[in-house]
Design a protein around this motif. Structure first.
Motif, mmCIF file in Angstrom:
data_model
loop_
_atom_site.group_PDB
_atom_site.id
_atom_site.type_symbol
_atom_site.label_atom_id
_atom_site.label_comp_id
_atom_site.label_asym_id
_atom_site.label_seq_id
_atom_site.Cartn_x
_atom_site.Cartn_y
_atom_site.Cartn_z
ATOM 1 N N VAL A 161 0.832 -1.207 0.000
ATOM 2 C CA VAL A 161 0.000 0.000 0.000
ATOM 3 C C VAL A 161 0.867 1.258 0.000
ATOM 4 C CG1 VAL A 161 -1.647 1.359 1.346
ATOM 5 C CG2 VAL A 161 -1.971 -1.109 1.108
ATOM 6 N N LEU A 162 1.947 1.224 0.798
ATOM 7 C CA LEU A 162 2.825 2.393 0.923
ATOM 8 C C LEU A 162 3.844 2.483 -0.212
ATOM 9 C CD1 LEU A 162 3.505 2.361 4.781
ATOM 10 C CD2 LEU A 162 1.843 3.737 3.516
ATOM 11 N N GLY A 163 3.862 1.469 -1.056
ATOM 12 C CA GLY A 163 4.798 1.492 -2.179
ATOM 13 C C GLY A 163 6.230 1.217 -1.792
ATOM 14 N N VAL A 164 6.418 0.514 -0.675
ATOM 15 C CA VAL A 164 7.778 0.181 -0.229
ATOM 16 C C VAL A 164 8.290 -0.986 -1.060
ATOM 17 C CG1 VAL A 164 9.191 -0.624 1.698
ATOM 18 C CG2 VAL A 164 7.301 0.973 2.097
ATOM 19 N N THR A 165 9.470 -0.815 -1.632
ATOM 20 C CA THR A 165 10.075 -1.886 -2.432
ATOM 21 C C THR A 165 11.462 -2.215 -1.906
ATOM 22 O OG1 THR A 165 10.984 -0.278 -3.999
ATOM 23 C CG2 THR A 165 8.825 -1.218 -4.513
ATOM 24 N N THR A 166 11.871 -3.418 -2.154
ATOM 25 C CA THR A 166 13.212 -3.861 -1.761
ATOM 26 C C THR A 166 14.115 -3.786 -2.984
ATOM 27 O OG1 THR A 166 12.225 -5.365 -0.172
ATOM 28 C CG2 THR A 166 14.528 -5.736 -0.715
ATOM 29 N N GLU A 167 15.031 -2.812 -2.976
ATOM 30 C CA GLU A 167 15.856 -2.557 -4.151
ATOM 31 C C GLU A 167 16.699 -3.774 -4.536
ATOM 32 O OE1 GLU A 167 18.149 0.952 -3.578
ATOM 33 O OE2 GLU A 167 16.401 2.260 -3.320
ATOM 34 N N GLU A 168 17.170 -4.504 -3.548
ATOM 35 C CA GLU A 168 18.039 -5.649 -3.823
ATOM 36 C C GLU A 168 17.294 -6.974 -3.652
ATOM 37 O OE1 GLU A 168 22.180 -5.326 -2.282
ATOM 38 O OE2 GLU A 168 21.398 -3.577 -1.221
ATOM 39 N N PHE A 169 15.987 -6.978 -3.920
ATOM 40 C CA PHE A 169 15.189 -8.177 -3.701
ATOM 41 C C PHE A 169 15.770 -9.368 -4.467
ATOM 42 C CE2 PHE A 169 11.737 -11.144 -4.589
ATOM 43 C CZ PHE A 169 11.203 -11.310 -3.322
ATOM 44 N N ASN A 170 15.991 -10.440 -3.732
ATOM 45 C CA ASN A 170 16.516 -11.669 -4.328
ATOM 46 C C ASN A 170 15.946 -12.817 -3.516
ATOM 47 O OD1 ASN A 170 18.184 -14.005 -4.890
ATOM 48 N ND2 ASN A 170 19.670 -12.602 -5.830
ATOM 49 N N LEU A 171 14.881 -13.441 -4.050
ATOM 50 C CA LEU A 171 14.162 -14.460 -3.287
ATOM 51 C C LEU A 171 15.057 -15.632 -2.909
ATOM 52 C CD1 LEU A 171 11.432 -15.380 -2.158
ATOM 53 C CD2 LEU A 171 10.982 -16.482 -4.357
ATOM 54 N N LYS A 172 15.831 -16.126 -3.855
ATOM 55 C CA LYS A 172 16.673 -17.294 -3.606
ATOM 56 C C LYS A 172 17.720 -16.999 -2.535
ATOM 57 C CE LYS A 172 19.283 -20.847 -6.092
ATOM 58 N NZ LYS A 172 19.787 -21.263 -7.434
ATOM 59 N N LYS A 173 18.428 -15.897 -2.712
ATOM 60 C CA LYS A 173 19.471 -15.524 -1.741
ATOM 61 C C LYS A 173 18.840 -15.140 -0.399
ATOM 62 C CE LYS A 173 22.906 -13.116 -3.347
ATOM 63 N NZ LYS A 173 23.734 -11.989 -3.835
ATOM 64 N N GLY A 174 17.719 -14.417 -0.456
ATOM 65 C CA GLY A 174 17.066 -13.978 0.773
ATOM 66 C C GLY A 174 16.537 -15.129 1.595
ATOM 67 N N LEU A 175 15.913 -16.104 0.957
ATOM 68 C CA LEU A 175 15.393 -17.259 1.685
ATOM 69 C C LEU A 175 16.521 -18.078 2.302
ATOM 70 C CD1 LEU A 175 12.476 -18.517 -0.597
ATOM 71 C CD2 LEU A 175 12.292 -17.460 1.661
ATOM 72 N N ALA A 176 17.617 -18.227 1.558
ATOM 73 C CA ALA A 176 18.766 -18.965 2.092
ATOM 74 C C ALA A 176 19.302 -18.276 3.335
ATOM 75 C CB ALA A 176 19.849 -19.091 1.028
ATOM 76 N N LEU A 177 19.411 -16.939 3.282
ATOM 77 C CA LEU A 177 19.897 -16.179 4.439
ATOM 78 C C LEU A 177 18.899 -16.225 5.593
ATOM 79 C CD1 LEU A 177 21.473 -13.068 2.697
ATOM 80 C CD2 LEU A 177 22.652 -14.599 4.287
ATOM 81 N N ALA A 178 17.602 -16.159 5.274
ATOM 82 C CA ALA A 178 16.576 -16.196 6.319
ATOM 83 C C ALA A 178 16.600 -17.529 7.050
ATOM 84 C CB ALA A 178 15.197 -15.949 5.709
#
Length: 344
Positions: A161-178
Motif C-alpha cells: 500500500v505504501l509502495g515500499v520496495t526492496t531494491e536488492e530483492f533476491n528471493l533465492k538468496k534472501g530465503l537462504a539467508l533467512a
C-alpha cells in the motif's frame, strides 16, 4: 493457570517489548555509520551490562567463572557465537527479502528450531507428545507460528500500500539467508539450556532465582559480541566509505548525543534478556524450552503494537491493520495455550 506461570509469561512480554523498542533511540543517531552505532550499542549491551550486573550479583566474580570446566563454558560460548552470527545475518535477510517477509521467515524458523530442538536433543520430545500438557504446549507453538505468519503478511500488505520496495530483492538468496539466520539465531535458546549448570551454581551461591541466569550472559553474550564486533570492525576497516575516526570526529555535542542514544538502545536491547531471565525463572523447569517461543512470538506481537502506537499503519487502509490485529490476537491465544499446557 498458576500465578508463577502467568508471571513468567508477563516478564517475557516485558522483555519482548524492550526488544521491539530498542532501535527507536538509535534512530536519533546521525552522521555515524551503522557499524559504529551498532558497535557502541553492543559494548553496553554485550559487555558492560552483563559484566557489571554479574559482578554485583556474585559474591566472588572470578571464582565463580573459574569453577567451571571448559566442557561447560565452551558450548555456552559457542552457542552465543552462533546466535551472534544469526544477528549479523538478520540485517542481510531484510536487505534481500524486505522487512515483512524477512521477519516472517527468520523469526518463524528460529521460533520453531529454538523451541523444539532442546527437548529433541534431550530425548524428551516423546514425553511431550505423550502428555496432555506437552501436547497443548506444542499446539501453542504451532498457533504462534501461524500468528507470526499472519503479522508478517500484514506487513507485506502494508508495504504494498505504501509502495515500499526492496531494491536488492533476491528471493533465492534472501530465503537462504533467512533460513540460516533463523537457525543460528536459535543459538540463544541452546546457550540458555547449555548454561543450566551455571544457573544452578549461581543459585547455590545464594543468588535470587530471578537472577540466576544473568551471570551466564557474560559467556553467552561474549560469544555474540566477538562475532558482531568483528563484523563491524572488518567493515569499518575494509569499506572505503566508512571511517570510525570520522564518526568520532563529529562535533562534541553530536558525539555525546550519538553515544547517549546508542547506549540507551544497547541498554534496552540487554533488558530484553534481563527480563527473559525473570520469565524463564517462573516457567516450570520441564517447560523451560518454551521461554524461547514466548520471547520470539511476543517480539513480533510487540513490534506490531509499537507500530500501531507510532501510527506507522496510518493511511494503509483497513485490510492491513485488520490482518495485523488478527495476527496479534492469535499470538496472544498461543501464549494462553502454552500457559495452560504448562499448568496442566
Amino acid at each position: 493457570m498458576g500465578s508463577s506461570i502467568l508471571l513468567g509469561i508477563f516478564w517475557h512480554f516485558i522483555g519482548a517489548t524492550s526488544a521491539a523498542c530498542f532501535y527507536a533511540p538509535m534512530k536519533k543517531v546521525t552522521n555515524w555509520s551503522w557499524e559504529t552505532m551498532w558497535a557502541v550499542a553492543g559494548i553496553f549491551s554485550w559487555i558492560l551490562l552483563p559484566w557489571s550486573i554479574s559482578y554485583w550479583l556474585l559474591p566472588d566474580f572470578w571464582a565463580y567463572y573459574g569453577s567451571f570446566s571448559s566442557s561447560i563454558l565452551l558450548p555456552v560460548f559457542l552457542f552465543g557465537a552462533m546466535w551472534g552470527i544469526g544477528n549479523v545475518g538478520y540485517g542481510l535477510t531484510m536487505r534481500y527479502l524486505g522487512m515483512s517477509m524477512g521477519i516472517g521467515v527468520a523469526i518463524g524458523i528460529t521460533l520453531i528450531i529454538g523451541t523444539l530442538m532442546t527437548p529433541i536433543l534431550q530425548g524428551r520430545f516423546g514425553e511431550l507428545l505423550a502428555s496432555s500438557g506437552g501436547q497443548m504446549t506444542l499446539i501453542g507453538v504451532v498457533v504462534a507460528v501461524i500468528g507470526v505468519a499472519i503479522v508478517s503478511y500484514a506487513g507485506l500488505l502494508k508495504e504494498k500500500v505504501l509502495g515500499v520496495t526492496t531494491e536488492e530483492f533476491n528471493l533465492k538468496k534472501g530465503l537462504a539467508l533467512a533460513i540460516m539466520c533463523g537457525i543460528f539465531s536459535a543459538g540463544m535458546s541452546f546457550a540458555m539450556s547449555a548454561a543450566t549448570p551455571m544457573h544452578e551454581a549461581a543459585a547455590s551461591l545464594g543468588v535470587d532465582p530471578l537472577y540466576v541466569a544473568l551471570p551466564s550472559y557474560v559467556v553467552i553474550m561474549g560469544g555474540g559480541a566477538i562475532i558482531n564486533l568483528s563484523f563491524c570492525i572488518i567493515r569499518l576497516k575494509t569499506r572505503p566509505e566508512l571511517s570510525f575516526k570520522a564518526d568520532m570526529s563529529v562535533v562534541k555535542s553530536l558525539l555525546f548525543s550519538n553515544i547517549l542514544f546508542s547506549a540507551i538502545g544497547g541498554i534496552m536491547w540487554y533488558l530484553q534478556f534481563f527480563f527473559y531471565a525473570w520469565g524463564h525463572a517462573n516457567v516450570p523447569a520441564e517447560y523451560g524450552f518454551m521461554s524461547w517461543m514466548l520471547h520470539m512470538s511476543f517480539y513480533v506481537l510487540c513490534g506490531g503494537i509499537v507500530g500501531l502506537v507510532l501510527k506507522e499503519w496510518n493511511n494503509t487502509g483497513t485490510k492491513p491493520t485488520r490482518v495485523l490485529v488478527i495476527g496479534c490476537l492469535i499470538i496472544v491465544l498461543a501464549a494462553n495455550i502454552v500457559g495452560l499446557g504448562m499448568a496442566n
